[in-house]
Design an enzyme around this catalytic site. Structure first.
Site, mmCIF file in Angstrom:
data_model
loop_
_atom_site.group_PDB
_atom_site.id
_atom_site.type_symbol
_atom_site.label_atom_id
_atom_site.label_comp_id
_atom_site.label_asym_id
_atom_site.label_seq_id
_atom_site.Cartn_x
_atom_site.Cartn_y
_atom_site.Cartn_z
ATOM 1 N N ASN A 1 -28.221 -11.973 103.092
ATOM 2 C CA ASN A 1 -29.308 -12.202 104.032
ATOM 3 C C ASN A 1 -29.250 -13.620 104.570
ATOM 4 O OD1 ASN A 1 -32.130 -11.520 105.210
ATOM 5 N ND2 ASN A 1 -32.449 -13.450 104.134
ATOM 6 N N GLU A 2 -28.875 -13.771 105.846
ATOM 7 C CA GLU A 2 -28.989 -14.986 106.642
ATOM 8 C C GLU A 2 -28.069 -16.121 106.240
ATOM 9 O OE1 GLU A 2 -33.518 -14.360 108.362
ATOM 10 O OE2 GLU A 2 -33.148 -16.047 107.003
ATOM 11 N N ASN A 3 -27.122 -15.878 105.336
ATOM 12 C CA ASN A 3 -26.271 -16.988 104.903
ATOM 13 C C ASN A 3 -25.184 -17.344 105.915
ATOM 14 O OD1 ASN A 3 -27.845 -17.004 102.628
ATOM 15 N ND2 ASN A 3 -26.341 -15.993 101.326
ATOM 16 N N GLY B 1 -27.075 -19.185 108.432
ATOM 17 C CA GLY B 1 -27.436 -20.492 107.936
ATOM 18 C C GLY B 1 -26.284 -21.484 107.994
ATOM 19 N N SER C 1 -26.482 -10.063 107.365
ATOM 20 C CA SER C 1 -27.512 -9.791 108.350
ATOM 21 C C SER C 1 -28.297 -11.086 108.541
ATOM 22 C CB SER C 1 -28.441 -8.666 107.897
ATOM 23 O OG SER C 1 -29.367 -8.335 108.895
#
Length: 980
Positions: A407-409, A412, A453
């Site tokens: 999730n979002e890594n 990021g 994602s």
């Protein structure tokens, strides 16, 4: 035969030199709470008072009796949270450092005191950080250095309650000769034949023993020999029934049993349920970018999804029944996909069983979220071990259709300043683009995998590029008003959302004795988002006058704004199917009482957003959208059948006046979207006007908060002026023949009716057949008695000017629209009532379908009917005394923000009956909400926000309210009020 003995009894937790009773499975916090050592961390600001628990070491103990009769005895832990050492009779069995794995220890011939000593998760994580170096993260807590549920360290919706304990079952397994170590079921469909291939690994106590496996599914049997420690068996099930997601078909499940045999005798048995289906993910490039469309059994899906977080910050408290309740709420809201978010856990068998049975598709994240994760040991080995175990564990479940790396890594790394801070250090890319896809390819090639994602599919595009792959829409909420959702069309929206506080009763329980205010100490403590209240305020001020000092209005308006925000996104994106192929709302549930993005709060109460999701995720959705060419009505049809009907479009003033109206026929094929341009004459202008679009025959759960049923009927009992339109048969009815007396427009047959013949005299326009009707013959005096708007007319005749055939075929407007030149009624007292509807008595159409009477202006109409398809009865519309709508979908468009709209002071009547509150509007009543939990904490309403036009009524079902009282009901009703 292998024998398993659960070890659930006799555990103690050592605390301050003493012993406390312990529950296994469980955790330290729940045991301390049960013993009265700590206060409930969910109440008030107690979370801070129990922070010390996560910093301590803890020991669980019990006695283990001697065992015999088998060659080997194993001690099996399905889950230990997290860093622990296990000792039996003072002998070290092993150490663990991963909450997401199971552990097995050989304890053959051993007995004595069993001790499980947990090191503080903080101590373990900080030690790993000290060895591997600092890595950036969204939060200051060290969750990326330990394989543990990340959100136990706190999140922007969750408390910081760092747990420890034996969180999943523990047991002794005693066996001889050999046992089944792992079964990897590959379930596919090949040319209509269900195929189950079971790859089996065994552990041996006797190396030389000959072993076979026998498998059976749906009466089909097969055997195979074990070669060393592995083997495989393949079964084919002819004419296997396909497993479908909810709304697309049934969910047949097949029992699979595999038995390990030695010389004909059973040694061990493995049992699961499987479903036959194919799953794919279409990520092909097109003129819009790169797609992301799930394909089940060859059917392309628009995914109607929600994000799922652990339903309790203490996961061991989540029972099978609680999973079924919460997932049942999701299914009842029209959800067909649940994404298990990466800051939580690999979900349990209870979770997946419920999804298998209800047809909820599952997208499972690997547990990585919002941080740079080191790829060195000891973490790298743990990551691969947990991935291998859980991929295989969850393979039997047909509901599981997608694995996601994180999730979002990836986002990021690119956008959150990580790359420069890392300066070449590992951060997790090797997991998402290396280890995890390799594990998936080796173990389960039947399911798609995506690296993250959001993720655009490669580094050639920005990870969160809306034109490529999955997208997270967080500029809206964090910085932009929710109208910003309409500025782009992502290929798949995997996260988006808006905050609102929980239900009033939830707050009252969680903040006992506190005078509630948006910024009261307890409210602020139960708001974990950065500048959360500031974002709530700014979000409100885009649309409403901020209710300074009025907590009840703030609470109501923030919940309205949450529902409006999510509706703006889903309606826009669904109207762009198939370019956009899914929306996954952040989030379905909460893990404690908190102001958050959830649709169901931490006490399990539904917010207005939940009920709005029922409308937004129905198979058929009506929505008014702005396009470059102007306003359109989008008919979104996710159903398996074609959707056809007539849109009734009304340009209205907020004082209830109908300025103009028209009807337009439409047709939407299965799984498609049709856009109908809004004619210029009904486009609202200025803050005093709005557009209403209605259509019947939808089969959905109702319009604007779910006023409708599924019958397609429209009924009324008047208490005000006029007999309503469509008194004969409801919109979309199929009327064969009719004759009789009636009053009100479209008395003969309702809008979109299929009328074979009708004749008679009566008052009101379109007496013969309604808007968009298919008329074979009709005749009669009175304006438009021949055929109504846009009719398809075979023949028609009428003695008065303006009566003849409607010459403009559907979707045009026929001749004679308007008052015409003929008399208004062949009966008596035909007048235009105060509310703009005509009423009269005398011979008129539709005696077979319905009868109606009127006694002049301002007198209520009554009626009843039969034989219409799918329903008939007396009708209501503008000018009603009271009307309840069934089988109709409605869309509303207000061109101005609410703060600029001169709403009338809302006026409505309230009546109550056991299990019901009925509200009848005398003015426009926008976003009416019954906060049932204010009536009784146990009370629930069956719908959320409802907008009523003057004369309309809604009956709200209420459960859990034992003493109905109209004054109490009125005090629990909220709606929008004039800003000035």
């Amino acid at each position: 035969m292998l024998q398993a003995t659960p070890l659930t009894e006799g555990w103690i937790l050592r605390h301050e030199g003493g012993e406390l009773p312990a529950v296994v499975p469980g955790c330290v916090h729940t045991d301390l709470l049960a013993a009265g050592v700590i206060p409930d961390p969910f109440l008030g600001r107690n979370e801070t008072e129990v922070a010390w628990v996560g910093r301590r070491e803890w020991t669980y103990e019990r006695d283990l009796a001697p065992t015999n009769g088998h060659e080997q005895t194993d001690l099996v832990f399905d889950g230990l949270d997290t860093a622990a050492e296990i000792l039996l009779d003072g002998r070290l069995l092993g150490r663990t450092r991963n909450m997401h794995r199971s552990y097995r220890f050989d304890v053959t011939g051993m007995s004595g005191r069993l001790s499980v000593r947990f090191v503080s998760a903080y101590a373990e994580a900080e030690a790993v950080r000290g060895r591997l170096g600092e890595r950036p993260a969204a939060y200051a807590e060290p969750y990326q250095y330990i394989r543990k549920m990340a959100c136990s360290f706190g999140w922007d919706w969750g408390p910081t309650l760092v747990t420890a304990g034996i969180w999943r079952p523990v047991r002794l397994e005693r066996w001889s000769t050999a046992r089944i170590a792992r079964v990897r079921p590959l379930v596919t469909v090949e040319q209509g034949v269900g195929v189950v291939e079971l790859a089996v690994d065994v552990e041996r106590a006797r190396v030389e023993a000959p072993l076979t496996v026998e498998a059976v599914v749906d009466g089909v049997r097969a055997r195979a020999a074990i070669d060393g420690t592995s083997g495989s068996v393949r079964l084919q099930v002819p004419d296997a029934r396909l497993w479908w997601p909810r709304g697309y078909g049934e969910q047949p499940l097949y029992d699979v049993e595999l038995t390990l045999l030695h010389e004909g005798g059973p040694l061990d048995v493995w049992r699961r349920r499987v479903g036959f289906r194919t799953v794919g993910l279409d990520r092909s490039a097109d003129e819009h970018g790169t797609g992301f469309t799930l394909v089940l059994n060859g059917e392309r899906l628009f995914a109607r999804g929600v994000n799922w977080i652990p339903d309790d910050v203490f996961p061991s408290r989540i029972t099978r029944e609680r999973y079924r309740e919460r997932l049942g709420q999701a299914a009842d809201a029209g959800v067909d996909l649940v994404r298990v978010w990466g800051g939580g856990i690999y979900e349990s068998e209870d979770f997946y069983d419920a999804c298998d049975e209800s047809g909820l598709l599952v997208w499972q994240d690997f547990p990585f979220a919002c941080a740079a994760y080191p790829e060195e040991q000891p973490l790298r080995g743990e990551v691969e071990a947990e991935a291998r175990e859980n991929v295989v564990r969850l393979m039997p479940h047909p509901s599981l259709v997608l694995w996601n790396g994180n999730n979002e890594n990836l986002w990021g790394f690119r956008d959150w300043g990580w790359e420069a801070r890392l300066a070449g250090d590992s951060w997790g890319e090797g997991y998402y683009l290396g280890v995890l896809p390799r594990v998936m390819a080796e173990l389960d090639a039947t399911r798609p995998y995506t690296a993250g994602s959001p993720w655009s599919g490669s580094w050639e595009h920005h990870p969160n590029d809306p034109a490529h792959g999955t997208h997270h829409s967080w500029e809206v909420w964090n910085r932009l008003d929710w109208a910003g959702y309409r500025s782009e069309v992502p290929r798949f929206v995997a996260e988006f959302g808006w905050q609102a506080p929980p239900a009033y009763a939830t707050l009252a329980r969680a903040l006992p004795g506190e005078e509630l205010a948006a910024d009261s100490p307890g409210m602020l403590h139960h708001q974990k988002a950065d500048d959360g209240n500031g974002k709530l305020r700014r979000g409100l001020e885009h649309h409403f006058a901020f209710p300074e000092g009025d907590f009840d209005r703030w609470h109501y308006l923030t919940q309205v704004n949450q529902a409006r925000a999510v509706a703006a996104g889903i309606e826009h994106w669904r109207s762009h199917w198939p370019v956009c192929a899914g929306t996954v709302v952040w989030q379905l549930n909460d893990c404690w009482p908190v102001t958050s993005w959830a649709a169901v709060d931490g006490d399990g109460r539904e917010k207005p957003l939940y009920h709005e999701l029922r409308r937004l995720y129905a198979d058929r959705l009506l929505t008014i959208q702005e396009r470059e060419r102007g306003l359109v009505v989008a008919a979104v049809n996710q159903a398996a059948d074609r959707w056809a009907g007539v849109l009734r479009l009304r340009r209205m003033a907020v004082d209830g006046e109908v300025i103009d109206e028209t009807g337009v026929a439409f047709r939407a094929d299965r799984r498609s979207v049709t856009e109908v341009p809004v004619p210029a004459e009904v486009v609202p202008v200025g803050a005093k006007e709005f557009l209403v679009a209605d259509v019947t025959g939808s089969g959905g759960p109702g319009w604007d908060g779910g006023m409708a049923g599924d019958t397609g009927t429209r009924t009324a009992a008047g208490a005000g002026p006029g007999a309503g339109p469509e008194a004969g048969a409801g919109w979309g009815s199929d009327v064969r023949s009719s004759a009789g007396a009636g009053a009100g427009p479209e008395v003969g047959a309702g809008w979109g009716s299929d009328v074979r013949s009708s004749a008679g005299a009566g008052a009101g326009p379109e007496v013969g057949a309604g808007c968009g009707s298919d008329v074979t013959t009709s005749a009669g005096p009175g304006p438009e008695a021949g055929a109504g708007w846009g009719s398809d007319v075979g023949s028609s005749a009428g003695p008065e000017p303006g009566l003849g055939a409607g010459v403009g075929a559907v979707p045009g407007i026929g001749a004679g629209h308007g008052p015409g030149a003929g008399p208004r009624s062949a009966g008596s007292a035909g007048q235009v009532s105060d509310a703009g509807t005509r009423a009269g008595t005398g011979p008129g159409p539709d005696a077979a379908v319905g009868t109606a009477t009127g006694a002049g202006p301002g007198v209520a109409g009554t009626g009843a009917g039969t034989e219409a398809e799918p329903g008939a009865g007396a009708g209501t519309g503008r000018g009603l005394g009271a009307g309840q709508v069934s089988g109709m979908l409605r869309a509303l468009h207000f061109p101005s923000p609410d703060r600029d709209i001169p709403y009338p002071r809302p006026e409505f009547d309230v009546s109550v009956a056991p299990g019901a509150v009925t509200v009848t509007a005398r003015t426009l009543v926008r976003d009416l909400l019954l906060q049932a939990d204010r009536l009784d904490p146990a009370a629930r309403a069956d719908r959320g926000l409802v907008t009523l036009l003057p004369g309309e009524r809604v009956t709200i079902g209420v459960s859990g309210w034992e003493t109905p009282d109209p004054d109490a009901a009125r005090s629990a009703l909220y709606c929008l009020e004039p800003s000035r």
